[in-house]
Scaffold this motif. Structure first.
Motif, PDB file in Angstrom:
ATOM      1  N   ILE A 374      -5.073   4.767  -8.224  1.00 54.70           N
ATOM      2  CA  ILE A 374      -5.485   3.405  -7.867  1.00 54.70           C
ATOM      3  C   ILE A 374      -4.520   2.386  -8.467  1.00 54.70           C
ATOM      4  CG2 ILE A 374      -7.312   1.690  -8.135  1.00 54.70           C
ATOM      5  CD1 ILE A 374      -9.323   3.989  -8.088  1.00 54.70           C
ATOM      6  N   GLY A 377      -1.395   2.136  -6.452  1.00 54.51           N
ATOM      7  CA  GLY A 377      -1.617   1.393  -5.212  1.00 54.51           C
ATOM      8  C   GLY A 377      -1.550  -0.105  -5.435  1.00 54.51           C
ATOM      9  N   THR A 381       1.854  -3.079  -4.648  1.00 56.45           N
ATOM     10  CA  THR A 381       1.612  -4.396  -4.052  1.00 56.45           C
ATOM     11  C   THR A 381       2.205  -5.495  -4.922  1.00 56.45           C
ATOM     12  OG1 THR A 381      -0.436  -3.587  -3.078  1.00 56.45           O
ATOM     13  CG2 THR A 381      -0.160  -5.965  -3.206  1.00 56.45           C
ATOM     14  N   THR A 670       5.907   6.670  -5.157  1.00 53.60           N
ATOM     15  CA  THR A 670       4.661   6.127  -4.614  1.00 53.60           C
ATOM     16  C   THR A 670       3.857   7.125  -3.781  1.00 53.60           C
ATOM     17  OG1 THR A 670       5.917   5.243  -2.722  1.00 53.60           O
ATOM     18  CG2 THR A 670       5.548   3.775  -4.591  1.00 53.60           C
ATOM     19  N   ALA A 724       4.585   1.689   1.276  1.00 51.69           N
ATOM     20  CA  ALA A 724       3.512   1.268   0.377  1.00 51.69           C
ATOM     21  C   ALA A 724       2.145   1.501   1.009  1.00 51.69           C
ATOM     22  CB  ALA A 724       3.682  -0.206   0.015  1.00 51.69           C
ATOM     23  N   SER A 727       1.470   5.254   1.141  1.00 52.02           N
ATOM     24  CA  SER A 727       1.229   5.831  -0.186  1.00 52.02           C
ATOM     25  C   SER A 727      -0.238   5.771  -0.582  1.00 52.02           C
ATOM     26  CB  SER A 727       2.082   5.105  -1.229  1.00 52.02           C
ATOM     27  OG  SER A 727       1.637   3.779  -1.429  1.00 52.02           O
ATOM     28  N   VAL A 728      -0.965   4.745  -0.129  1.00 48.72           N
ATOM     29  CA  VAL A 728      -2.389   4.655  -0.454  1.00 48.72           C
ATOM     30  C   VAL A 728      -3.135   5.845   0.143  1.00 48.72           C
ATOM     31  CG1 VAL A 728      -4.483   3.264  -0.203  1.00 48.72           C
ATOM     32  CG2 VAL A 728      -2.275   2.145  -0.567  1.00 48.72           C
ATOM     33  N   ASN A 731      -1.973   9.370  -1.578  1.00 48.70           N
ATOM     34  CA  ASN A 731      -2.532   9.586  -2.914  1.00 48.70           C
ATOM     35  C   ASN A 731      -4.034   9.826  -2.865  1.00 48.70           C
ATOM     36  OD1 ASN A 731      -0.324   9.335  -4.933  1.00 48.70           O
ATOM     37  ND2 ASN A 731      -0.035   7.355  -3.974  1.00 48.70           N
ATOM     38  N   GLU A 826      -9.359   4.051  -0.369  1.00 50.18           N
ATOM     39  CA  GLU A 826      -8.477   3.290   0.519  1.00 50.18           C
ATOM     40  C   GLU A 826      -8.975   1.859   0.680  1.00 50.18           C
ATOM     41  OE1 GLU A 826      -8.040   5.354   4.181  1.00 50.18           O
ATOM     42  OE2 GLU A 826      -6.501   6.710   3.410  1.00 50.18           O
ATOM     43  N   VAL A 829      -8.371  -0.133  -2.647  1.00 51.86           N
ATOM     44  CA  VAL A 829      -6.965  -0.451  -2.874  1.00 51.86           C
ATOM     45  C   VAL A 829      -6.461  -1.461  -1.853  1.00 51.86           C
ATOM     46  CG1 VAL A 829      -4.635   0.484  -2.942  1.00 51.86           C
ATOM     47  CG2 VAL A 829      -6.502   1.760  -3.983  1.00 51.86           C
ATOM     48  N   LYS A 833      -5.022  -5.101  -2.496  1.00 51.86           N
ATOM     49  CA  LYS A 833      -3.678  -5.416  -2.001  1.00 51.86           C
ATOM     50  C   LYS A 833      -3.690  -6.723  -1.212  1.00 51.86           C
ATOM     51  CE  LYS A 833      -1.253  -2.101  -0.046  1.00 51.86           C
ATOM     52  NZ  LYS A 833       0.017  -2.038  -0.778  1.00 51.86           N
TER      53      LYS A 833
END
Length: 899
Positions: A374, A377, A381, A670, A724, A727-728, A731, A826, A829, A833
């Motif tokens: 987290i 993430g 940002t 990431t 980016a 990557s959320v 992960n 998700e 995050v 973001k």
């Protein structure tokens, strides 16, 4: 009638003025003619070794500075006359634009075969093209105070450079240069008013547009076309001097030496970069890359500290971890007999043989994993939003607020012009330009797309080949590593899974490097075959191809281990097979996270070490070999332009590969960071070295690149934003499906019966039971055992259940928990973001105020200047009017007296 004497006097005055005008015109014609035809006269050699310095950057007169150098070699082939004619026409046209040329005969060069054409841009040329290019120059020293109250400034003291190095020039209010307003600008010395980067940019602008003849009915122009046709062998601006010593008078200040002393030395790895000096010397485009790399490295420091903290937490809690304790316990893990991991050759094995692997797994798969996923993430940002601000601040500081796309990037490529058979009017310039219809390009686009697809398929095929390798050698490792010893409670350091993972990862890395080497050549070739119109289109097309390929090449094996390995294995008696031959790979009882970490460590570390060695050694060896071949006449001067000629060329795509390398590393940091919290630390250490390696090679091993402008990192910023977002998701899936976090939490809250130690019994709960008698004969181990059951990793009903070997309810509970975690993580995050992106402005408030202040002051200064000039013109005009009236009155008086 008037007096004839008066008429005679008037006529005589007219004849005198006419003679003076004719004389001035004749002198100008002779001067232009001599400049245009001087190349036809063989200059007498004025080379005198004892009177010239090998570090001089001036013409032979010691006054005119060399702004650019062209070189060529006598060609004995059939095109020699054509090339000579092109050079003659080109140099003649360069002189017509006002540039001054001086040619060094090949007899004065070290190799005895290379001609050097030295180019100087006089003041009139510089002011003319500075206005054309819209170069901003200082008009007044800035009165905006610099922020001084920086938090913890005393702690940053050792990291700071001397102020005269960090800020070699004061801050100025600037305006676009106009030759008709020269008095407005702070011109103390014409020879040093324009920095050397601006001078070589102006000269390159002229070179790229200078014609050299008409061929096949088309006007040919530009130095790039002449370089492509080998009419000239190279074109480059000069370095200021040697990087290991300062310049001696009359040479100007050697900025190259200052950069080497304060930037390119490895002992300065902890120091900040002299960004303004980099920009002044190499231009904004290269300066922007080093600003981005430095900012990225600074942001990595925070991620590295948090990642290292998570790793230390895993290290400290390793001994108290219930799962690894149960696995290592001879009375628990030592009593659990596991089913064979391959057919026939693999034997049964005890769970405690994976004791070490379970402990290593806990280093990266513990309670801090979710927190770190987290955090990263949110970190990515913050990195991208703060980079926007850094970029906006840089646009103001480097006078890029009103930046327009660099003309040389929009220039037509010579290859495009050569292939075009048609011409079309440009709706903007209203000029006829080369034009290639879409139907002429479609076949090349199809070829390009097919080639990229083929190579991506080749990457997948190589990955499958590595998987087959692991499956094939796993049985070999198992035959001598999981023998009777593993059934006698012997804990091995290297398990078959770990050994196979290590060798497979190393093999995969070697395959990646080989594929990457060949694809770089092929991608450049197919991009040329597409015949892009401009250099910008060429770079964008190549960026897309290279990034897509390297994304698949470097990350495909990691995606396989993270999301596919061990997910579709089946169970004993009903395994899934690859090509109906090899049994699908299984994960360790502790999960596949250890193998993913191993894969990431080897590929990421190996790529960074290999890249740095290649960047440092490759140009060093090439330059050494080139100098060794060139230095055949030691009695010759080996001048400044020859020294630079023997250096490696940075090339128009030099920054492209630097950005690509950084973006691929950003992906490792990431996309899979939940499985490897030390990735930011490795990236940080690499980038600290990378900055100095790049600085060293650019300062010492490469010719000076032509300065170019850029107000951002271009398309790479969009790629970073895309990665980016991805990557959320990656992960979240790694935590849910690759790590063992969610199954442990489900057991903790729903299935544990021990209130004091909720995770006690988890290992036994996570393993299902299989009846050995149900194992098919063609897959059963050769040696028969007395065991009646074995265990395997899954949630299935036991053999004595009505629905034996079907998934039980706990499987569905765990699956539901995994999907819920992915959705919740998700959404959390992404929400953070978007909030951060909304809260953090793209342009800082103080920068907006500075921009407004500078615009206001610039308008005021321009207004005052024009008003002052208008008053002076009125005064001069009135004086001229009064003088004219007096002349007329005198003529009238003279006429009256004669009458």
């Amino acid at each position: 009638m008037g007096d004839p004497n008066v008429l005679e006097m008037v006529q005589e005055e007219e004849r005198r003025v006419s003679r003076e005008a004719d004389y001035i015109f004749e002198m100008n014609e002779q001067s232009l003619s001599s400049r245009e035809t001087s190349f036809l006269i063989k200059e007498e050699p004025t080379f005198q070794k004892d009177k010239q310095s090998k570090d001089s950057i001036f013409f032979r007169d010691g006054i005119r500075q060399i702004d650019f150098v062209l070189s060529y070699v006598d060609d004995v082939k059939k095109e020699a006359e054509l090339k000579a004619e092109r050079r003659k026409e080109f140099e003649q046209n360069l002189r017509k634009t006002g540039l001054e040329l001086e040619i060094e005969d090949k007899m004065n060069s070290e190799d005895g075969r290379t001609y050097f054409v030295k180019i100087h841009a006089p003041w009139e040329v510089l002011v003319t093209y500075a206005e054309v290019l819209g170069i901003k120059m200082p008009i007044k020293e800035s009165d905006i105070p610099q922020p001084e109250n920086i938090p913890f400034r005393f702690l940053l003291g050792p990291l700071k450079l001397a102020r005269n190095v960090k800020h070699p020039h004061p801050e100025y209010f600037t305006a676009q240069f106009t030759r008709h307003r020269q008095e407005l600008f702070l011109i103390d010395d014409q020879s040093s008013f324009f920095p050397s980067s601006a001078r070589n940019r102006i000269v390159y602008y002229i070179l790229s547009r200078c014609p050299f003849g008409i061929e096949d009915g088309k006007k040919r122009f530009g130095i790039e076309r002449l370089l492509t046709s080998h009419t000239y062998s190279s074109a480059y601006p000069l370095h200021d001097g040697q990087y290991w010593k300062p310049s001696e008078p009359p040479n100007p200040v050697n900025e190259r030496y200052i950069l080497f002393q304060n930037w390119a030395r490895f002992s300065y790895f902890y120091k900040e970069q002299p960004l303004d000096l980099i920009r002044n010397y190499y231009g904004e485009k290269i300066g922007m890359y080093f600003v981005f790399l430095g900012f990225y490295t600074e942001m990595l420091f925070l991620a590295a500290v948090v990642g290292l903290t998570c790793f230390i937490y895993g290290l400290l809690s390793m001994q108290s971890n219930t799962s690894s304790t149960e696995i290592c316990d001879p009375q628990i893990g030592g009593q659990i007999i596991m089913c064979p991991l391959c057919d026939v050759t693999c034997d049964y094995w005890r769970l405690n043989s994976t004791c070490l692997a379970s402990k290593i797994s806990h280093l990266f798969d513990n309670e801090s994993t979710v927190f770190f996923a987290i955090f990263m993430g949110i970190w990515v940002t913050l990195f991208l939003e703060f980079w926007k601000q850094r970029q906006a601040r840089l646009e103001y500081e480097w006078d890029l607020v009103d930046f327009e796309e660099e003309q040389q990037q929009l220039q037509l490529r010579p290859e495009f012009e050569a292939m075009c058979k048609q011409r079309k009017m440009n709706p903007v310039t209203k000029e006829m330009e080369p034009y290639m219809p879409l139907y002429s390009r479609i076949p090349w686009y199809f070829l390009s797309g097919a080639t990229v697809t083929l190579w991506m398929s080749l990457v997948i095929a190589c990955m499958v080949a590595v998987i087959v390798y692991r499956l094939s050698v796993f049985a070999t490792f198992s035959s001598f590593m999981e023998s009777e010893a593993s059934l006698k409670h012997v804990k091995s350091f290297l398990t078959p899974q770990l050994t196979t993972a290590l060798t497979g990862s190393c093999l995969n890395f070697i395959v990646i490097l080989i594929l990457n080497f060949f694809y770089e050549k092929i991608s450049a070739w197919i991009t040329k075959m597409e015949i892009p119109r401009t250099y910008q289109e060429y770079e964008s097309s190549l960026t897309l191809k290279m990034f897509m390929f390297q994304f698949v090449n470097f990350y495909s094996s990691c995606f396989y281990v993270a999301f596919f390995k061990g997910k579709f294995v089946g169970y004993p008696g009903k395994y899934t097979y690859l090509f109906n031959v090899w049994r699908s790979e299984e994960c360790d009882p502790g999960g596949c996270l250890v193998e993913l970490t191993t894969q990431l460590t080897i590929i990421m570390t190996g790529k960074q070490i290999f890249g740095n060695i290649k960047e440092a050694i490759y140009p060093l060896v090439l330059n050494w070999w080139r100098r060794r071949k060139a230095r055949t006449n030691c009695e010759k001067l080996y001048s400044r332009w020859e020294q630079d000629h023997d250096l490696e060329t940075f090339g128009s795509l030099g920054l492209f590969y630097e950005y690509l390398e950084t973006v691929i590393q950003f992906g490792f940091v990431t996309l899979f960071v939940a499985s490897f919290p030390l990735a930011p630390l490795l990236a940080l250490l690499n980038n600290i070295i990378e900055i100095r390696v790049d600085a060293w090679k650019l300062t010492t091993q490469y010719r000076r690149p032509v300065a170019a402008k850029a107000h951002s990192i271009g398309v790479w910023q969009d790629i970073l934003y895309g990665m980016a977002v991805i990557s959320v998701a990656t992960n979240a899936f790694i935590v849910a499906f690759t790590s063992d976090m969610i199954p442990r939490l489900v057991y903790y809250y729903a299935y544990s019966r021990n209130a004091s130690e909720p995770l006690k019994g988890y290992i036994n709960n996570s393993l299902s039971t299989f009846l050995i008698a149900d194992i098919p004969d063609h897959t059963a181990p050769v040696e028969k055992r007395d065991f009646t059951t074995c265990r395997y990793r899954d949630y299935r009903y036991p053999p004595d259940h009505d629905q034996k070997y079907f998934h039980n309810m706990q499987f569905w509970h765990v699956l539901a928990a995994k999907m819920t975690f992915i959705i919740v993580m998700e959404h959390i995050v992404f929400l953070v973001k978007f909030l951060l992106a909304w809260m953090i402005p793209d342009v800082p408030k103080d920068v907006l105020e500075r921009i407004k202040r500078e615009k206001l002051m610039t308008i005021k200064i321009l207004h005052d200047f024009e008003l002052k000039k208008l008053k002076e013109n009125l005064i001069v005009g009135s004086n001229e009017f009064a003088k004219e009236v007096m002349i007329q009155e005198n003529k009238a008086q003279l006429a009256k007296s004669t009458i």
